[in-house]
Design a protein around this motif. Structure first.
Motif, PDB file in Angstrom:
ATOM      1  N   HIS A   1       0.856  -1.207   0.039  1.00  0.00           N
ATOM      2  CA  HIS A   1       0.107   0.247   0.067  1.00  0.00           C
ATOM      3  C   HIS A   1       0.901   1.113   0.103  1.00  0.00           C
ATOM      4  O   HIS A   1       2.103   1.217   0.211  1.00  0.00           O
ATOM      5  N   ASN A   2       0.155   2.391  -0.326  1.00  0.00           N
ATOM      6  CA  ASN A   2       0.886   3.588  -0.282  1.00  0.00           C
ATOM      7  C   ASN A   2       0.879   4.362   1.159  1.00  0.00           C
ATOM      8  O   ASN A   2       0.016   4.072   1.831  1.00  0.00           O
ATOM      9  N   ALA A   3       2.100   4.620   1.586  1.00  0.00           N
ATOM     10  CA  ALA A   3       2.113   5.013   2.994  1.00  0.00           C
ATOM     11  C   ALA A   3       2.662   6.412   3.028  1.00  0.00           C
ATOM     12  O   ALA A   3       3.518   6.834   2.330  1.00  0.00           O
ATOM     13  N   ILE A   4       1.986   7.228   3.917  1.00  0.00           N
ATOM     14  CA  ILE A   4       2.473   8.563   4.115  1.00  0.00           C
ATOM     15  C   ILE A   4       3.117   8.492   5.620  1.00  0.00           C
ATOM     16  O   ILE A   4       2.653   8.128   6.627  1.00  0.00           O
ATOM     17  N   VAL A   5       4.332   8.764   5.474  1.00  0.00           N
ATOM     18  CA  VAL A   5       5.266   8.732   6.661  1.00  0.00           C
ATOM     19  C   VAL A   5       5.694  10.250   7.178  1.00  0.00           C
ATOM     20  O   VAL A   5       5.393  11.071   6.617  1.00  0.00           O
TER      21      VAL A   5
ATOM     22  N   VAL B   1       5.157   6.933  -0.024  1.00  0.00           N
ATOM     23  CA  VAL B   1       4.832   7.998  -1.432  1.00  0.00           C
ATOM     24  C   VAL B   1       4.724   9.381  -0.858  1.00  0.00           C
ATOM     25  O   VAL B   1       4.618  10.276  -1.814  1.00  0.00           O
ATOM     26  N   MET B   2       4.953   9.754   0.305  1.00  0.00           N
ATOM     27  CA  MET B   2       4.791  11.050   0.859  1.00  0.00           C
ATOM     28  C   MET B   2       5.331  11.084   2.203  1.00  0.00           C
ATOM     29  O   MET B   2       5.080  10.136   3.134  1.00  0.00           O
ATOM     30  N   ALA B   3       6.275  12.075   2.732  1.00  0.00           N
ATOM     31  CA  ALA B   3       6.601  12.356   3.988  1.00  0.00           C
ATOM     32  C   ALA B   3       6.463  13.751   4.286  1.00  0.00           C
ATOM     33  O   ALA B   3       6.344  14.773   3.426  1.00  0.00           O
ATOM     34  N   ALA B   4       6.094  13.849   5.574  1.00  0.00           N
ATOM     35  CA  ALA B   4       5.665  14.935   6.147  1.00  0.00           C
ATOM     36  C   ALA B   4       5.684  15.179   7.685  1.00  0.00           C
ATOM     37  O   ALA B   4       5.367  14.039   8.386  1.00  0.00           O
ATOM     38  N   ASP B   5       6.615  16.067   8.310  1.00  0.00           N
ATOM     39  CA  ASP B   5       7.056  15.988   9.723  1.00  0.00           C
ATOM     40  C   ASP B   5       6.017  16.676  10.568  1.00  0.00           C
ATOM     41  O   ASP B   5       6.265  17.143  11.712  1.00  0.00           O
ATOM     42  N   GLU B   6       4.741  17.134  10.065  1.00  0.00           N
ATOM     43  CA  GLU B   6       3.694  17.611  10.638  1.00  0.00           C
ATOM     44  C   GLU B   6       2.394  17.070  10.934  1.00  0.00           C
ATOM     45  O   GLU B   6       2.109  16.805   9.654  1.00  0.00           O
ATOM     46  N   PRO B   7       1.963  16.775  11.905  1.00  0.00           N
ATOM     47  CA  PRO B   7       0.605  15.866  12.152  1.00  0.00           C
ATOM     48  C   PRO B   7      -0.353  16.328  11.271  1.00  0.00           C
ATOM     49  O   PRO B   7      -1.243  15.723  10.675  1.00  0.00           O
ATOM     50  N   PHE B   8      -0.626  17.644  11.175  1.00  0.00           N
ATOM     51  CA  PHE B   8      -1.814  17.952  10.715  1.00  0.00           C
ATOM     52  C   PHE B   8      -1.715  17.862   9.049  1.00  0.00           C
ATOM     53  O   PHE B   8      -2.739  17.581   8.210  1.00  0.00           O
ATOM     54  N   VAL B   9      -0.581  17.984   8.183  1.00  0.00           N
ATOM     55  CA  VAL B   9      -0.199  17.541   6.979  1.00  0.00           C
ATOM     56  C   VAL B   9      -0.849  16.275   6.790  1.00  0.00           C
ATOM     57  O   VAL B   9      -1.364  15.712   5.792  1.00  0.00           O
ATOM     58  N   LEU B  10       0.198  15.282   7.654  1.00  0.00           N
ATOM     59  CA  LEU B  10      -0.379  13.884   7.584  1.00  0.00           C
ATOM     60  C   LEU B  10      -1.887  13.490   7.762  1.00  0.00           C
ATOM     61  O   LEU B  10      -2.220  12.842   7.065  1.00  0.00           O
TER      62      LEU B  10
ATOM     63  N   SER C   1      -7.495  12.744   2.374  1.00  0.00           N
ATOM     64  CA  SER C   1      -7.839  13.082   0.749  1.00  0.00           C
ATOM     65  C   SER C   1      -7.558  11.766   0.072  1.00  0.00           C
ATOM     66  O   SER C   1      -7.831  11.591  -1.002  1.00  0.00           O
ATOM     67  N   GLY C   2      -7.244  10.634   0.627  1.00  0.00           N
ATOM     68  CA  GLY C   2      -7.064   9.416   0.198  1.00  0.00           C
ATOM     69  C   GLY C   2      -5.872   9.187  -0.736  1.00  0.00           C
ATOM     70  O   GLY C   2      -5.726   8.154  -1.476  1.00  0.00           O
ATOM     71  N   ILE C   3      -4.628   9.814  -0.157  1.00  0.00           N
ATOM     72  CA  ILE C   3      -3.362   9.535  -0.675  1.00  0.00           C
ATOM     73  C   ILE C   3      -2.733   8.265  -0.300  1.00  0.00           C
ATOM     74  O   ILE C   3      -2.142   7.375  -1.155  1.00  0.00           O
ATOM     75  N   GLY C   4      -2.868   7.699   0.976  1.00  0.00           N
ATOM     76  CA  GLY C   4      -2.591   6.438   1.584  1.00  0.00           C
ATOM     77  C   GLY C   4      -3.001   6.311   3.020  1.00  0.00           C
ATOM     78  O   GLY C   4      -3.616   6.965   3.486  1.00  0.00           O
ATOM     79  N   ILE C   5      -2.136   5.510   3.425  1.00  0.00           N
ATOM     80  CA  ILE C   5      -2.192   4.988   4.782  1.00  0.00           C
ATOM     81  C   ILE C   5      -1.146   5.652   5.648  1.00  0.00           C
ATOM     82  O   ILE C   5       0.014   6.040   5.465  1.00  0.00           O
ATOM     83  N   THR C   6      -1.438   6.159   6.902  1.00  0.00           N
ATOM     84  CA  THR C   6      -0.533   6.798   7.712  1.00  0.00           C
ATOM     85  C   THR C   6      -0.628   6.410   9.277  1.00  0.00           C
ATOM     86  O   THR C   6      -1.781   5.639   9.497  1.00  0.00           O
ATOM     87  N   VAL C   7      -0.046   6.845  10.142  1.00  0.00           N
ATOM     88  CA  VAL C   7      -0.018   6.543  11.707  1.00  0.00           C
ATOM     89  C   VAL C   7      -0.178   7.854  12.197  1.00  0.00           C
ATOM     90  O   VAL C   7       0.801   8.594  11.868  1.00  0.00           O
ATOM     91  N   LEU C   8      -1.317   8.085  13.349  1.00  0.00           N
ATOM     92  CA  LEU C   8      -1.316   9.141  13.962  1.00  0.00           C
ATOM     93  C   LEU C   8      -1.627   9.142  15.307  1.00  0.00           C
ATOM     94  O   LEU C   8      -2.590   8.083  15.528  1.00  0.00           O
ATOM     95  N   PRO C   9      -1.256   9.872  16.327  1.00  0.00           N
ATOM     96  CA  PRO C   9      -1.858   9.649  17.637  1.00  0.00           C
ATOM     97  C   PRO C   9      -2.983  10.087  17.508  1.00  0.00           C
ATOM     98  O   PRO C   9      -3.886  10.724  16.850  1.00  0.00           O
ATOM     99  N   THR C  10      -4.006   9.391  18.495  1.00  0.00           N
ATOM    100  CA  THR C  10      -5.381   9.347  18.748  1.00  0.00           C
ATOM    101  C   THR C  10      -5.714  10.971  19.037  1.00  0.00           C
ATOM    102  O   THR C  10      -6.733  11.411  18.652  1.00  0.00           O
TER     103      THR C  10
END
Length: 307
Positions: free
Chosen positions: A190-194, A219-228, A234-243
């Protein structure tokens, strides 16, 4: 001549902040005024309290002893004022709080209207930055820090506010199109947003304590949770985020948990205070308010995790 309590306060601020300039910023006074008032205090006492040059600032032996008693006197004076203010009404005054951008966005911003309604005489001065802030030197009453490792020991008072699991999430539209992973190994397809471009795997933890390293395809990297959050929504891929960041999106259906029996670590949010500032009623009121709402939010998140 009796000691001036205001001069004692200025002296204590200068020592606690390590310079006349820093004390001036905290008190809203010119550096020259701070220096003059301390010099007048020394003249009245007939003793040098601070060794100061253009390059150094340190207490003399007698200054060190005087500082301990002066600080105790200021605390007692503030406590005396507290008793009166408590009997007259609600907490008032300015509370200076510093925190990171994500914590301000996702933890504090939703609470500000309720804090203002509860304590209309209290002014919260919020400083938002992702740089490290020395809260004593820079004159803050409270710092809120989120961390994955324990904070180092310090003279600061620490109050644990909350702990948030990292969920694996994606937009339903993405999962409808590409399928829903059934096991950690499926994430590699799968596409991952990291959070970091060098990130190629996630460390996952199952409810039974099983640990597994899952390969991912960034497929994309961003060090800011709001961007992730926005990228995943928006459907770009799967990511991990704190609750703390993704709970609302999961509840309203914007995001869907992937591999719901697994989490990707945990982040803790801690309130820190200089000991003396933490005794002030306005500061205590803000801290108690934050802890109260953190408990309420934890209840919502626990319900989400068990849904």
């Amino acid at each position: 001549m009796a000691l001036n309590l205001n001069d004692l306060g200025i002296f204590v601020q200068a020592v606690e902040h390590g310079s006349f300039a820093a004390a001036g910023r905290r008190l809203g006074m010119p550096k020259s005024t701070i220096s003059k008032r301390v010099a007048e205090l020394e003249a009245m006492l007939g003793a040098r309290l601070i060794h100061r040059t253009s390059r150094s600032f340190s207490l003399t032996d007698v200054g060190r002893d005087f500082f301990e008693h002066a600080r105790a006197s200021i605390i007692e004076a503030e406590n005396a004022e507290t008793i009166v203010r408590t009997r007259l009404g609600e907490p008032s005054g300015t509370v200076r709080l510093t925190t990171s951008v994500p914590t301000a966005q996702f933890t504090l911003a939703p609470l500000l209207d309720r804090l203002a309604a509860r304590y209309p005489k209290l002014l919260l001065s919020l400083h938002v930055t992702d740089r490290f802030v020395d809260i004593v030197q820079e004159g803050f009453d409270i710092a809120i820090r989120s961390h994955q490792q324990p904070l180092p020991d310090s003279a600061l008072v620490q109050r644990r506010m909350a702990a948030h699991d990292f969920y694996i999430v994606a937009a339903p539209s993405y999962l409808d199109r590409y399928g829903r992973p059934e096991k950690p190994a499926d994430l590699a397809g799968h596409n991952a947003i990291v959070a970091n471009a060098a990130e190629t795997s996630w460390r996952l933890l199952a409810a039974d304590g099983t640990l597994q390293r899952a390969l991912v395809n960034p497929v994309m990297a961003a060090d800011e949770p709001f961007v992730l959050l926005r990228a995943a929504s928006s459907g770009i891929g799967i990511t991990v985020l704190p609750t703390s960041v993704c709970a609302t999106a999961v509840i309203d259906g914007t995001l869907e948990r992937v591999l719901p029996e697994w989490t990707a670590g945990q982040i803790t949010t801690t309130i820190l205070m200089p000991h003396r500032r933490g005794q002030l009623p306005a500061v205590r009121a803000v801290v108690d308010f934050l802890l109260e709402h953190a408990d309420a939010q934890s209840g919502v998140l626990n319900s989400l995790a068990n849904a």
